[in-house]
Design a protein around this motif. Structure first.
Motif, mmCIF file in Angstrom:
data_model
loop_
_atom_site.group_PDB
_atom_site.id
_atom_site.type_symbol
_atom_site.label_atom_id
_atom_site.label_comp_id
_atom_site.label_asym_id
_atom_site.label_seq_id
_atom_site.Cartn_x
_atom_site.Cartn_y
_atom_site.Cartn_z
ATOM 1 N N ALA A 9 40.370 -7.383 -1.283
ATOM 2 C CA ALA A 9 40.132 -7.504 0.164
ATOM 3 C C ALA A 9 38.884 -8.321 0.445
ATOM 4 N N HIS A 11 37.171 -12.479 0.122
ATOM 5 C CA HIS A 11 37.338 -13.718 0.873
ATOM 6 C C HIS A 11 38.817 -14.070 1.044
ATOM 7 N N ILE A 12 39.542 -14.074 -0.047
ATOM 8 C CA ILE A 12 40.940 -14.519 0.009
ATOM 9 C C ILE A 12 41.850 -13.417 0.553
ATOM 10 N N SER A 32 38.693 -2.091 -4.845
ATOM 11 C CA SER A 32 38.359 -1.163 -5.940
ATOM 12 C C SER A 32 37.587 0.050 -5.450
ATOM 13 N N ARG A 33 36.920 -0.081 -4.293
ATOM 14 C CA ARG A 33 36.017 1.005 -3.864
ATOM 15 C C ARG A 33 36.696 2.054 -2.998
ATOM 16 N N ILE A 68 41.830 -10.674 -7.061
ATOM 17 C CA ILE A 68 40.640 -9.987 -7.581
ATOM 18 C C ILE A 68 40.029 -10.864 -8.682
ATOM 19 N N ASN A 72 39.039 -8.216 -14.079
ATOM 20 C CA ASN A 72 39.627 -6.903 -13.771
ATOM 21 C C ASN A 72 41.156 -6.913 -13.761
ATOM 22 N N THR A 89 46.483 -15.223 -6.941
ATOM 23 C CA THR A 89 45.478 -16.227 -6.520
ATOM 24 C C THR A 89 44.344 -16.376 -7.524
ATOM 25 N N ASN A 91 41.539 -16.995 -10.224
ATOM 26 C CA ASN A 91 40.978 -18.083 -11.025
ATOM 27 C C ASN A 91 40.031 -17.525 -12.071
ATOM 28 N N ASN A 128 45.531 -20.459 -5.023
ATOM 29 C CA ASN A 128 44.371 -20.430 -5.925
ATOM 30 C C ASN A 128 43.483 -21.650 -5.766
ATOM 31 N N SER A 132 38.901 -20.160 0.855
ATOM 32 C CA SER A 132 39.422 -19.064 1.674
ATOM 33 C C SER A 132 39.429 -19.400 3.167
HETATM 34 N N1 LIG Z 1 36.938 -17.512 -2.515
HETATM 35 C C1 LIG Z 1 37.796 -18.510 -2.576
HETATM 36 O O1 LIG Z 1 37.737 -19.460 -1.759
HETATM 37 C C2 LIG Z 1 38.911 -18.490 -3.619
HETATM 38 C C3 LIG Z 1 39.898 -19.485 -3.516
HETATM 39 C C4 LIG Z 1 41.001 -19.412 -4.367
HETATM 40 C C5 LIG Z 1 41.086 -18.424 -5.326
HETATM 41 N N2 LIG Z 1 40.072 -17.500 -5.445
HETATM 42 C C6 LIG Z 1 40.234 -16.485 -6.504
HETATM 43 O O2 LIG Z 1 40.866 -15.361 -5.896
HETATM 44 C C7 LIG Z 1 40.310 -14.144 -6.417
HETATM 45 C C8 LIG Z 1 39.609 -13.404 -5.272
HETATM 46 O O3 LIG Z 1 38.560 -14.232 -4.791
HETATM 47 P P1 LIG Z 1 37.635 -13.782 -3.576
HETATM 48 O O4 LIG Z 1 36.739 -14.926 -3.304
HETATM 49 O O5 LIG Z 1 38.463 -13.189 -2.506
HETATM 50 O O6 LIG Z 1 36.775 -12.626 -4.293
HETATM 51 P P2 LIG Z 1 35.810 -11.562 -3.597
HETATM 52 O O7 LIG Z 1 35.450 -12.002 -2.229
HETATM 53 O O8 LIG Z 1 34.735 -11.278 -4.588
HETATM 54 O O9 LIG Z 1 36.746 -10.266 -3.465
HETATM 55 C C9 LIG Z 1 37.264 -9.642 -4.591
HETATM 56 C C10 LIG Z 1 38.048 -8.437 -4.135
HETATM 57 O O10 LIG Z 1 38.700 -7.872 -5.284
HETATM 58 C C11 LIG Z 1 38.519 -6.466 -5.224
HETATM 59 N N3 LIG Z 1 38.647 -5.916 -6.564
HETATM 60 C C12 LIG Z 1 37.874 -6.148 -7.647
HETATM 61 N N4 LIG Z 1 38.330 -5.446 -8.693
HETATM 62 C C13 LIG Z 1 39.391 -4.744 -8.249
HETATM 63 C C14 LIG Z 1 40.279 -3.830 -8.846
HETATM 64 N N5 LIG Z 1 40.151 -3.487 -10.149
HETATM 65 N N6 LIG Z 1 41.252 -3.277 -8.090
HETATM 66 C C15 LIG Z 1 41.386 -3.610 -6.773
HETATM 67 N N7 LIG Z 1 40.582 -4.480 -6.163
HETATM 68 C C16 LIG Z 1 39.592 -5.041 -6.889
HETATM 69 C C17 LIG Z 1 37.141 -6.297 -4.629
HETATM 70 O O11 LIG Z 1 37.008 -4.987 -4.168
HETATM 71 P P3 LIG Z 1 35.594 -4.222 -4.206
HETATM 72 O O12 LIG Z 1 34.672 -5.046 -3.372
HETATM 73 O O13 LIG Z 1 35.905 -2.872 -3.651
HETATM 74 O O14 LIG Z 1 35.191 -4.201 -5.670
HETATM 75 C C18 LIG Z 1 37.183 -7.327 -3.509
HETATM 76 O O15 LIG Z 1 37.844 -6.802 -2.383
HETATM 77 C C19 LIG Z 1 39.354 -14.574 -7.519
HETATM 78 O O16 LIG Z 1 40.015 -14.553 -8.756
HETATM 79 C C20 LIG Z 1 38.942 -15.971 -7.117
HETATM 80 O O17 LIG Z 1 38.523 -16.741 -8.228
HETATM 81 C C21 LIG Z 1 39.012 -17.510 -4.588
#
Ligand SMILES: NC(=O)c1ccc[n+]([C@@H]2O[C@H](COP(=O)([O-])OP(=O)(O)OC[C@H]3O[C@@H](n4cnc5c(N)ncnc54)[C@H](OP(=O)(O)O)[C@@H]3O)[C@@H](O)[C@H]2O)c1
Length: 213
Positions: A9, A11-12, A32-33, A68, A72, A89, A91, A128, A132
């Protein structure tokens, strides 16, 4: 009504949820929380959305999005996601995720690892290589000039077809790379990664991607 289960939950995950509720999907989203940490997000998303545990989001899903950190991925609820299409999604950032030697050596793909863990799901790469913020702002109607395109890859035709439909509804064309074994072409630091491109440009960028960085 179709329910999208979103695991992650940040950025993406939050951006996909925003666009999904706009389009009339129901969303069950988990992190996760725990759901109590998502009160503000689900209030913003409105009555089509609810927070849950990750396993509950998987179980409620007609199809799912997993978004995520790669480190993880083995915590993803394989049983809850069995038999479902899963849009992945995720990376690989070794700075965040630690080193995965099979990825560093070019012997595996991130989505291949996710598919191996979710062995009874149909995994397809999606969203991916778009920042976001662009998910809710850079889509345009089908047939628009210079429409942005996004890539997918899957070992399952139904999964690639589903993400193609979702991309179109979100405002994007699709380029299907083929099987997951080829999905490295759109991984981090390749020419197609996080740049705005139409379908022809995306195909050209995928074709010139190096296997290892
Ligand atoms: N940001 C971008 O623009 C972008 C673009 C394309 C792809 N991506 C990829 O997409 C994925 C997510 O990116 P993001 O930027 O959205 O990351 P983010 O903002 O750090 O969010 C990660 C989310 O994953 C949750 N999470 C972590 N471990 C978990 C688990 N074991 N079970 C359930 N939920 C879990 C976190 O929850 P908690 O906070 O509760 O731990 C948080 O809600 C990554 O692999 C990233 O490389 C990101």
């Amino acid at each position: 009504m179709t329910t999208i289960g979103i695991i992650g939950a940040g950025h993406i995950g939050s951006q996909i949820a925003r666009k999904a509720v706009q389009l009339g999907y129901d969303v069950v989203i988990g992190n996760s929380r725990g759901p109590e940490t998502l009160t503000q997000l689900v209030a913003e998303l409105g009555p089509r959305a609810r927070a849950a545990t990750a396993a509950e989001a998987g179980a409620a899903a007609d199809f799912a999005v997993v978004t995520i950190p790669l480190k993880n991925y083995k915590a993803l609820p394989a049983e809850a996601l069995a038999g479902k299409v899963v849009i992945d999604t995720i990376n690989y950032y070794f700075e965040r995720d630690g080193h995965f030697p099979e990825l560093d050596a070019g012997e595996a793909t991130t989505s291949g690892l996710v598919q191996a863990h979710l062995a009874d799901s149909h995994v397809t790469k999606g969203f991916n290589h778009i920042p976001s913020g662009d998910i809710t702002t850079s889509g345009t109607p089908a047939g628009s000039e210079n429409r942005r395109a996004l890539a997918t890859a899957s070992d399952h035709e139904d999964a690639a077809a589903l993400v193609t439909r979702i991309y179109d509804e979100f405002g994007f064309d699709t380029v299907n790379i083929g099987p997951l074994a080829e999905s490295w072409r759109v991984e981090r630091d390749r020419p197609a990664y996080v740049v705005r491109q139409n379908a022809e440009e995306l195909k050209a960028n995928l074709a010139k991607a190096p296997r290892t960085i």
